[in-house]
Design a protein around this motif. Structure first.
Motif, mmCIF file in Angstrom:
data_model
loop_
_atom_site.group_PDB
_atom_site.id
_atom_site.type_symbol
_atom_site.label_atom_id
_atom_site.label_comp_id
_atom_site.label_asym_id
_atom_site.label_seq_id
_atom_site.Cartn_x
_atom_site.Cartn_y
_atom_site.Cartn_z
ATOM 1 N N ALA A 1 0.834 -1.204 0.000
ATOM 2 C CA ALA A 1 0.000 0.000 0.000
ATOM 3 C C ALA A 1 0.866 1.251 0.000
ATOM 4 O O ALA A 1 0.574 2.228 -0.701
ATOM 5 C CB ALA A 1 -0.935 -0.010 1.216
ATOM 6 N N THR A 2 1.937 1.212 0.773
ATOM 7 C CA THR A 2 2.845 2.364 0.805
ATOM 8 C C THR A 2 3.498 2.571 -0.549
ATOM 9 O O THR A 2 3.643 3.707 -1.030
ATOM 10 C CB THR A 2 3.926 2.148 1.883
ATOM 11 N N HIS A 3 3.899 1.468 -1.181
ATOM 12 C CA HIS A 3 4.517 1.555 -2.500
ATOM 13 C C HIS A 3 3.569 2.168 -3.529
ATOM 14 O O HIS A 3 3.949 3.074 -4.284
ATOM 15 C CB HIS A 3 4.958 0.172 -2.962
ATOM 16 N N ARG A 4 2.320 1.695 -3.531
ATOM 17 C CA ARG A 4 1.361 2.226 -4.499
ATOM 18 C C ARG A 4 1.110 3.715 -4.256
ATOM 19 O O ARG A 4 0.999 4.500 -5.203
ATOM 20 C CB ARG A 4 0.047 1.445 -4.411
ATOM 21 N N ALA A 5 1.046 4.098 -2.984
ATOM 22 C CA ALA A 5 0.819 5.516 -2.683
ATOM 23 C C ALA A 5 1.988 6.362 -3.145
ATOM 24 O O ALA A 5 1.809 7.451 -3.701
ATOM 25 C CB ALA A 5 0.591 5.680 -1.178
ATOM 26 N N LEU A 6 3.215 5.853 -2.942
ATOM 27 C CA LEU A 6 4.397 6.609 -3.358
ATOM 28 C C LEU A 6 4.480 6.721 -4.881
ATOM 29 O O LEU A 6 4.887 7.751 -5.414
ATOM 30 C CB LEU A 6 5.658 5.942 -2.807
ATOM 31 N N VAL A 7 4.089 5.649 -5.587
ATOM 32 C CA VAL A 7 4.087 5.703 -7.057
ATOM 33 C C VAL A 7 3.045 6.712 -7.549
ATOM 34 O O VAL A 7 3.292 7.494 -8.465
ATOM 35 C CB VAL A 7 3.819 4.308 -7.644
ATOM 36 N N ASN A 8 1.883 6.696 -6.913
ATOM 37 C CA ASN A 8 0.802 7.584 -7.330
ATOM 38 C C ASN A 8 1.158 9.055 -7.159
ATOM 39 O O ASN A 8 0.724 9.909 -7.941
ATOM 40 C CB ASN A 8 -0.480 7.273 -6.563
ATOM 41 N N ILE A 9 1.930 9.364 -6.143
ATOM 42 C CA ILE A 9 2.276 10.784 -5.926
ATOM 43 C C ILE A 9 3.610 11.125 -6.575
ATOM 44 O O ILE A 9 4.105 12.247 -6.411
ATOM 45 C CB ILE A 9 2.317 11.117 -4.426
ATOM 46 N N GLY A 10 4.215 10.150 -7.291
ATOM 47 C CA GLY A 10 5.420 10.418 -8.052
ATOM 48 C C GLY A 10 6.706 10.347 -7.253
ATOM 49 O O GLY A 10 7.746 10.813 -7.720
ATOM 50 N N CYS A 11 6.641 9.775 -6.051
ATOM 51 C CA CYS A 11 7.857 9.669 -5.239
ATOM 52 C C CYS A 11 8.670 8.431 -5.599
ATOM 53 O O CYS A 11 9.812 8.299 -5.151
ATOM 54 C CB CYS A 11 7.499 9.633 -3.750
ATOM 55 N N ARG A 12 8.074 7.508 -6.374
ATOM 56 C CA ARG A 12 8.807 6.325 -6.806
ATOM 57 C C ARG A 12 8.568 6.145 -8.303
ATOM 58 O O ARG A 12 7.562 6.586 -8.855
ATOM 59 C CB ARG A 12 8.355 5.086 -6.041
ATOM 60 N N THR A 13 9.518 5.437 -8.962
ATOM 61 C CA THR A 13 9.453 5.245 -10.419
ATOM 62 C C THR A 13 9.347 3.775 -10.741
ATOM 63 O O THR A 13 9.471 2.911 -9.878
ATOM 64 C CB THR A 13 10.710 5.823 -11.090
ATOM 65 N N SER A 14 9.165 3.495 -12.043
ATOM 66 C CA SER A 14 9.021 2.099 -12.476
ATOM 67 C C SER A 14 10.296 1.314 -12.338
ATOM 68 O O SER A 14 10.284 0.090 -12.388
ATOM 69 C CB SER A 14 8.553 2.065 -13.937
ATOM 70 N N THR A 15 11.412 1.959 -12.158
ATOM 71 C CA THR A 15 12.666 1.217 -11.997
ATOM 72 C C THR A 15 12.700 0.445 -10.695
ATOM 73 O O THR A 15 13.548 -0.420 -10.508
ATOM 74 C CB THR A 15 13.868 2.180 -12.020
ATOM 75 N N ASP A 16 11.752 0.740 -9.806
ATOM 76 C CA ASP A 16 11.684 0.002 -8.546
ATOM 77 C C ASP A 16 10.761 -1.212 -8.649
ATOM 78 O O ASP A 16 10.577 -1.921 -7.666
ATOM 79 C CB ASP A 16 11.149 0.906 -7.430
#
Length: 820
Positions: A386-401
């Protein structure tokens, strides 16, 4: 290799885990019902060490003046405000009604009768200006309750004496009762804008200290506890696991309080013991959970199942906390050998809390892991996704992860749930990273936990777009090739500052250099510990902003601090012939008979010869430079500039019989009744009185007690000097065969001073024995002599540094301020 004992213990815990749940649940429920009563069963006072001067004096007071034995006082200060009229405080309209109404309220609530006080009741006495003046016409004696000096007539005292054998709750109820009644009467009689009031004494001080401790603990609980839990969650990398230390803390507190409740009913347990127990419980429960849960995470991250990890946790982390807790228990049990019940009760309470903390963590924690461990880890996986999805949604993480998250979060818990099949591609005993690697071209046999070099090369050749990314799992960078020497090592750990520092210190030369630097920096502070002074002053323990401390300072300014903590000086004749020198005086013979016929005096030691010997002692005590005092007894009272003589009593007796007693006569009559221990003895009492008359069926004065109010705080440096010098003077008289009585000094600061002397006298031997026991325990636990030697050395260095720093921070500045 996990020991057989750990495996058997884990097997029993798994088999009987529901019994363990039921046991701790029942203990917690019982703690909620009875354990919470423990705090109300504690006491604020403590007895003198056996055989000490104060203990002997207290026993003598108990024998000769039982009404004054085992008592303390609450001092109520009534002080004029600046807005009050210029008249003295006792002449303010409504002040007389206030003091008499307060007496009537205590009579209704506690059954106290000032004309017929009870020797063994909880409420022993009340004294105030208008109560003495209006009830007994003892105006001269009542003046001792009015301020003198620059604040003459500006304030007055109401002194209430109570029995200390009652519970702390009952004493606190009395204090609350007095405070509310005084406040209410000030309002009823229109004095609110003219007079301020406050209460002070031993119990109000103790309450203020405990409130300060409670406030500090509340700050700790609201600030430090969440921070400690956050650190724990960070290290074990699991928020759901925080449920276990919280449950452990609650179970430990309730069960240890439940055990201590019957202890408190059968011995004096000092009132700050529960606070010590709670602090230890919180600290140790978090510490032990850190060891146990971090170990369980290490084991499962290495691919072991919970059935394999829990025995290993008990064998390794369990052994560590058992040795640590056992060492602390031994240290606190050393308190049992101190000659002071207060420290003994703290030792019992702290040891109980530690034993229960160990029991809870070593049984309940593995039982919970066996029952809902996989579910707790599954909850953490869900939180991670859930944390990962939230971070991706707000642009704090990228697809390289994506590869890393798929490996860690979608691989399931194959290693956790068991060996066969696995979950989410985890397969067998490996974690979910294998499935992700296979999907990206890695061969199934290239498990990163088994063949990291081959796996890293395969990953980089098949995923060039991710060649520069940092994909970390369990602290290992799987996209950076490891050296041959690093295979099987945790690269994250090797890159940590602690790991690198440890390797530097293992070098003999570098380690020696660091040791020399540390000693050079610490030694100037450590040596200050030898200059540490010991103080029993309440100034160091009572919060400065406490109302009772402010009241105490005002009493000290207007009356002298000794009015709050008075001494009792007891004179006990060693012979029946103390008045033999008066035997040939016909006047003395007539006087003894007239005194015995009145309410003003008696025979026994009641003669001028006895008075002269007592006055000689009082003169020597008054010459002590450390402090002055105001004495109230059969030969002296406040408001008189001379000693009261035997002739004064004879005159008062005659006036009493004739019904023409003056205020002075009434004052010394009341003084006699409170200061002279009398006994109606039908067999002759203590023998012939003055003049050799037969005292059969007559009142006999068998001993006399004086109240000494120092003009300084009995607990500060000057007060302690006065105590020691006064004891030297009395010891000189007691050893002199010419002295016809023994003297005993009770109350004041005597109990605290004797307790301090007894504790520090036994301190070296007890600490030495405790360290020897701990040394043997650690040597046995670790199979090494060097380990306990190193621990003792570092402990001594730490303690000396702490005490030296205390001297520099507190003692040196206070000394400079006191002696500029």
């Amino acid at each position: 290799m996990t020991s057989e004992f750990a495996r058997n213990s884990a097997s029993l815990i798994k088999r009987f885990r529901f019994v363990i749940f039921a046991f701790w649940a029942l203990l917690a429920l019982a703690g909620l019902k009875w354990g919470l009563l423990f705090t109300s069963a504690t006491v604020a006072q403590y007895d003198s060490p056996d055989g000490s001067d104060s203990a002997i004096a207290s026993a003598k007071i108990n024998k000769h003046f039982p009404s004054q034995s085992g008592t303390n006082q609450v001092t109520i200060l009534l002080k004029k405000k600046n807005t009050a009229p210029s008249t003295g405080i006792i002449d303010l309209p409504g002040m007389k009604q206030l003091q008499l109404s307060l007496y009537n309220a205590t009579r209704e609530e506690y059954g106290y009768d000032v004309a017929n006080p009870c020797d063994n009741c909880f409420f022993r006495s009340m004294q105030s200006y208008w109560l003495l003046s209006d009830t007994f016409n003892a105006t001269l004696l009542a003046r001792s309750f009015l301020s003198t000096g620059d604040a003459e007539g500006e304030s007055t005292l109401v002194v209430v004496t109570y029995d200390t054998d009652e519970s702390t709750d009952k004493i606190d109820d009395l204090i609350d009762f007095l405070d509310k009644r005084v406040n209410g009467f000030l309002d009823d009689f229109g004095l609110t804008d003219q007079v301020t009031h406050g209460l002070t004494g031993i119990q109000p001080f103790a309450d203020a200290i405990l409130e300060g401790i409670a406030d500090d603990l509340e700050i700790m609980d609201t600030a430090v506890l969440p921070l400690a839990l956050l650190v724990l969650a960070t290290i074990v990398q699991s928020l759901p696991f925080l449920l276990m230390p919280i449950i452990n803390i609650l179970c430990t507190i309730l069960s240890s309080f439940l055990i201590m409740y019957p202890v408190a009913l059968n011995m004096d347990v000092v009132s700050f013991t529960p606070s010590v127990m709670m602090s230890l419980t919180i600290a140790m429960s978090i510490d032990y959970s850190l060891f146990l849960l971090s170990r369980i995470m290490e084991e499962t991250n290495e691919g072991r199942t919970l059935d394999e990890a829990i025995p290993s946790m008990l064998d390794n982390a369990g052994h560590t906390i058992l040795v640590s807790g056992g060492t602390l228990v031994c240290c606190f049990l050393g308190n049992l050998f101190f000659p002071l019940a207060m420290l003994q009760s703290v030792g019992i309470g702290a040891s109980t809390a530690l034993i229960m903390a160990l029991s809870v963590n070593l049984t309940l924690t593995p039982a919970v892991l066996y029952s809902i461990g996989p579910q707790l880890m599954g909850c953490q996986d869900w939180l991670n996704r859930a944390t990962h999805r939230a971070l991706v949604n707000i642009g704090c993480r990228t697809s390289t992860d994506a590869l890393h998250d798929q490996a860690v979060f979608e691989g399931g818990n194959g290693a956790i749930n068991g060996g066969g099949g696995g979950g989410g591609g985890g397969g067998g005993g490996a974690d979910g990273l294998s499935a992700s690697l296979i999907a990206n071209g890695a061969h199934p046999s290239h498990d990163p936990l088994v063949d990291p070099l081959d796996t890293m090369a395969t990953i980089k050749s098949n995923t060039p777009d991710l060649a520069d990314s940092k994909l970390l799992h369990d602290g290992i960078d799987y996209y950076s090739p490891l050296d041959e020497s690093d295979v099987g090592e945790d690269a994250g750990m090797r890159n940590s500052c602690w790991y690198k520092m440890t390797w530097q210190l293992l070098s003999p030369m570098k380690g020696l250099a660091v040791l020399i630097v540390v000693l050079a920096l610490c030694t100037p502070i450590c040596i200050q510990c030898f200059g540490q002074d010991i103080s029993i002053s309440f100034e160091l323990t009572v919060p400065y902003d406490a109302d009772t401390y402010d009241t105490f300072n005002k009493v000290e300014d207007d009356f002298g601090a000794g009015a709050v903590f008075p001494y009792k000086l007891l004179f006990v004749p060693t012979t029946d012939n103390i008045c033999a020198d008066d035997a040939g005086d016909s006047g003395a013979t007539v006087s003894c008979e007239s005194l015995a016929a009145s309410d003003v005096g008696s025979c026994g030691m009641f003669c001028q010869s006895s008075f002269d010997q007592i006055n000689t002692v009082l003169d020597d005590l008054s010459n002590i430079e450390a402090a002055g005092y105001t004495a109230t007894g059969i030969t002296t009272m406040a408001g008189t500039d001379r000693y009261i003589t035997f002739d004064d009593y004879v005159s008062a007796a005659e006036h009493s019989i004739a019904g023409t007693a003056t205020s002075f006569d009434s004052s010394i009559e009341l003084l006699y009744k409170s200061s002279c221990q009398t006994n109606i003895d039908g067999t002759g009492g203590t023998g012939a009185g003055a003049g050799g008359t037969d005292t059969t069926d007559k009142v006999v004065c068998q001993s006399a007690v004086y109240q000494l109010d120092l003009d300084v705080d009995p607990f500060d440096e000057d007060g302690v000097k006065w105590l020691k010098k006064s004891r030297d003077i009395m010891d000189k008289y007691n050893k002199d065969d010419a002295t016809q009585f023994k003297m005993y000094l009770a109350n004041g600061a005597g109990v605290t001073y004797d307790a301090e002397e007894a504790v520090y006298g036994a301190f070296p031997a007890i600490i030495g024995c405790t360290m020897a026991v701990v040394f043997c325990l650690m040597a046995f636990a670790f199979g090494s002599i060097v380990a306990p030697l190193r621990s003792v050395a570092t402990l001594c260095l730490t303690l000396s540094f702490v005490f030296g720093l205390l001297v520099l921070v507190y003692q040196v500045p206070r000394a400079a301020h006191r002696d500029p």
